[in-house]
Design an enzyme around this catalytic site. Structure first.
Site, PDB file in Angstrom:
ATOM      1  N   CYS A   1      47.986 -73.377  19.454  1.00 45.34           N
ATOM      2  CA  CYS A   1      48.954 -73.230  20.544  1.00 45.34           C
ATOM      3  C   CYS A   1      50.384 -73.569  20.130  1.00 45.34           C
ATOM      4  O   CYS A   1      51.051 -72.773  19.474  1.00 45.34           O
ATOM      5  CB  CYS A   1      48.502 -74.076  21.733  1.00 45.34           C
ATOM      6  SG  CYS A   1      49.310 -73.630  23.296  1.00 45.34           S
TER       7      CYS A   1
ATOM      8  N   LYS B   1      45.624 -80.370  15.525  1.00 43.24           N
ATOM      9  CA  LYS B   1      46.886 -79.911  16.083  1.00 43.24           C
ATOM     10  C   LYS B   1      47.979 -80.855  15.616  1.00 43.24           C
ATOM     11  O   LYS B   1      47.856 -82.084  15.727  1.00 43.24           O
ATOM     12  CB  LYS B   1      46.822 -79.873  17.611  1.00 43.24           C
ATOM     13  CG  LYS B   1      48.037 -79.203  18.270  1.00 43.24           C
ATOM     14  CD  LYS B   1      47.818 -79.038  19.766  1.00 43.24           C
ATOM     15  CE  LYS B   1      48.961 -78.264  20.422  1.00 43.24           C
ATOM     16  NZ  LYS B   1      48.723 -78.053  21.872  1.00 43.24           N
TER      17      LYS B   1
ATOM     18  N   GLU C   1      41.901 -72.727  23.017  1.00 42.17           N
ATOM     19  CA  GLU C   1      42.216 -74.149  22.930  1.00 42.17           C
ATOM     20  C   GLU C   1      41.604 -74.902  24.111  1.00 42.17           C
ATOM     21  O   GLU C   1      41.566 -74.411  25.243  1.00 42.17           O
ATOM     22  CB  GLU C   1      43.740 -74.334  22.924  1.00 42.17           C
ATOM     23  CG  GLU C   1      44.168 -75.792  22.832  1.00 42.17           C
ATOM     24  CD  GLU C   1      45.662 -75.990  23.042  1.00 42.17           C
ATOM     25  OE1 GLU C   1      46.195 -77.014  22.582  1.00 42.17           O
ATOM     26  OE2 GLU C   1      46.303 -75.115  23.678  1.00 42.17           O
TER      27      GLU C   1
END
Length: 514
Positions: free
Chosen positions: A379, A345, A270
């Site tokens: 994440c 995300k 990331e």
């Protein structure tokens, strides 16, 4: 002179098309009319059908009104017990067992609005299924048909005798007679097929239509002893560089490493592109991120070239991208054929929101690759179990998680959740994180990572559910093989089966995006 007649005012158009979410309410109401003594469809069922196999769901629209519908999925029929039930063959109506690599289209429901019967609506729906079977080169269509008039004759004949009388046209049954007239052949009779079908006394006729255009020479579906996929996950060092060219050299080096091991995927972490800020003078985090987005096209061109040049699919970590005035954290999939996909995300951490003003995306995507279906969950997203479940229901076999954490606690949240998702969803998960330090980049101070590849926990997988892992906090890679055929078998006959044993009758996930 007579007036010209406008025929358009007499037109009532009939359309056969795929079901969309706007049709759900009408279909649910129609199911209540068609099957008044049975449980109707729920929105969660229909949404799952459209998410998993949209091309297999048809409806008939007449003059703007939904007057018929049918649902189906693809299976390998040989994998199911001869005396299967409707719940078993449909995963309780959610069709999460749909298999694009299967041989057979299985029809699970057909209904026609009572006011529009005898207009060959059912026939049109069956023809749509047959066309789909030909288009997808499927061997056959299989249906478990009700025999709703059997209760009238149950005292004087067995189900088999009743079926034989209907087949010889001595008795009329609205379902079985229709199926015979549409070219379906009897295979067997299943007891206890549909729990709430009291009119059929829970019996069902298993019927099959064979696709004479099926081309068995086309190498589309083959059972395999194994389907290995090799993954290289890169524990990337964040160190000072002086130009984009320095960044490109480091990325190409690791791509070359992955290719030298004949990897199918190379996985970067990331926001590893924050390394580019080490040669930019801007110190304000929010302004620096805006500067970073100026490298988006260079980043995309670089990784597209690397994926094609080294013949490896690349999970390009993630990068901050500006779109319509907002900044998003986006992970890109660079396929080795040169095509590109992206996953936003969805859940933004307090740190990302405070220092960089990042906005969240809205869709859980699943991508087709030459190594099956995959998902990317960046994440923090892996810490929300609903996302992984949605992705697996859409067909994902591997979930890649690029991550960036600054301390061990943050890393372990990602690690433990990644392994939990692997167990909960019978799926492979992959972590790729950053190490090293960028001492002159604000809000990018320290890194902690131990990247790895994880599996479900069962006899056929690695003992600890760890396919491979890096040593913590050093610049390195880990290479591991995952086997999609073993995964497929585990989902069918593992020691436990978390996917098929879910209690859809008491809980469900409602994914609101189409």
């Amino acid at each position: 002179m007579s007036k010209k007649i406008d025929v358009s005012k007499f037109e009532k158009k009939m359309i056969i098309r795929n079901i969309i979410p706007d049709d759900f309410d009408d279909i649910i109401e129609m199911s209540k009319l068609c099957f008044p003594n049975m449980e109707p469809w729920e929105r969660e069922h229909l949404q799952s059908h459209v998410d998993i196999f949209p091309e297999g769901q048809f409806c008939v629209e007449y003059d703007g009104e939904i007057i018929g519908s049918c649902s189906s999925l693809i299976i390998n029929f040989d994998e199911y017990d001869d005396q299967h039930t409707w719940d078993e063959i449909t995963d309780n109506g959610y069709i999460t067992n749909h298999d694009y690599e299967g041989y057979n289209l299985y029809g699970i429901e057909v209904m026609v609005h009572p006011e529009y019967r005898r207009m060959k609506i059912g026939h049109r729906l069956y023809e749509a299924r047959k066309d789909l079977a030909r288009e997808l080169n499927l061997k056959s269509i299989i249906i478990g048909g009700r025999i709703p008039n059997y209760f009238k004759h149950a005292k004087e004949m067995t189900p088999r005798q009743y079926v034989e009388e209907v087949t010889m046209h001595n008795i009329y049954d609205p379902v079985l007679t229709f199926q015979v007239m549409n070219g379906f052949i009897m295979k067997r009779i299943n007891p206890n097929y549909l729990e709430d079908d009291r009119a059929s006394l829970r019996y069902a006729t298993l019927m099959e239509w064979n696709n004479i255009d099926y081309r068995p020479t086309v190498p589309k579906r083959q059972f395999k002893t194994s389907f290995p996929v090799r993954i290289t996950t890169i524990q990337y060092a964040m160190k000072k560089i002086s130009s984009f060219e320095d960044f490109a050299i480091q990325c190409e080096y690791y791509t070359d490493v992955a290719a030298s091991y004949h990897s199918d995927f190379a996985v970067f972490p990331e926001i590893f592109t924050l390394q580019l800020l080490s040669f930019l003078p801007e110190k304000s985090p929010s302004l620096a991120i805006r500067r970073l987005t100026e490298f988006t096209e260079d980043y995309i061109e670089l990784f597209t070239m690397l994926a094609v040049k080294y013949n490896v699919n690349i999970i390009g970590g993630s990068h901050f991208v500006e779109e319509e005035g907002k900044i998003y954290n986006i992970a890109y999939l660079f396929r080795r054929d040169g095509t590109i996909e992206k996953q936003y995300k969805l859940h933004i951490t307090p740190n990302e929101r405070k220092f960089w003003g990042i906005s969240g995306g809205n869709h859980v995507n699943v991508f087709d690759t030459d190594c099956g279906k995959i998902a990317i969950q960046i994440c923090y997203d892996i810490e929300f179990p609903e996302l992984a479940r949605i992705a697996v229901d859409k067909g994902a076999n591997i979930i890649f998680t690029p991550f960036c954490t600054d301390d061990r606690q943050g890393y372990l949240r990602v690690r433990y959740c990644s392994q939990a998702r692997a167990i909960e969803n019978q799926v492979y998960t992959v972590l790729s994180g950053t190490v090293g330090n960028l001492t002159d980049v604000e809000n990018m101070d320290i890194q902690y990572a131990q990247s790895g590849i994880f599996s479900p926990s069962d006899f056929t997988f690695a003992r600890d559910g760890i396919v491979g892992e890096c040593q913590a906090n050093i610049e390195t890679v880990v290479v591991g093989d995952v086997d999609l055929e073993i995964l497929r078998r585990n989902r069918r006959a593992g020691s436990v089966n978390q996917l098929r044993d879910r209690r859809h009758d008491i809980y469900s996930i409602n994914y609101k995006q189409s």
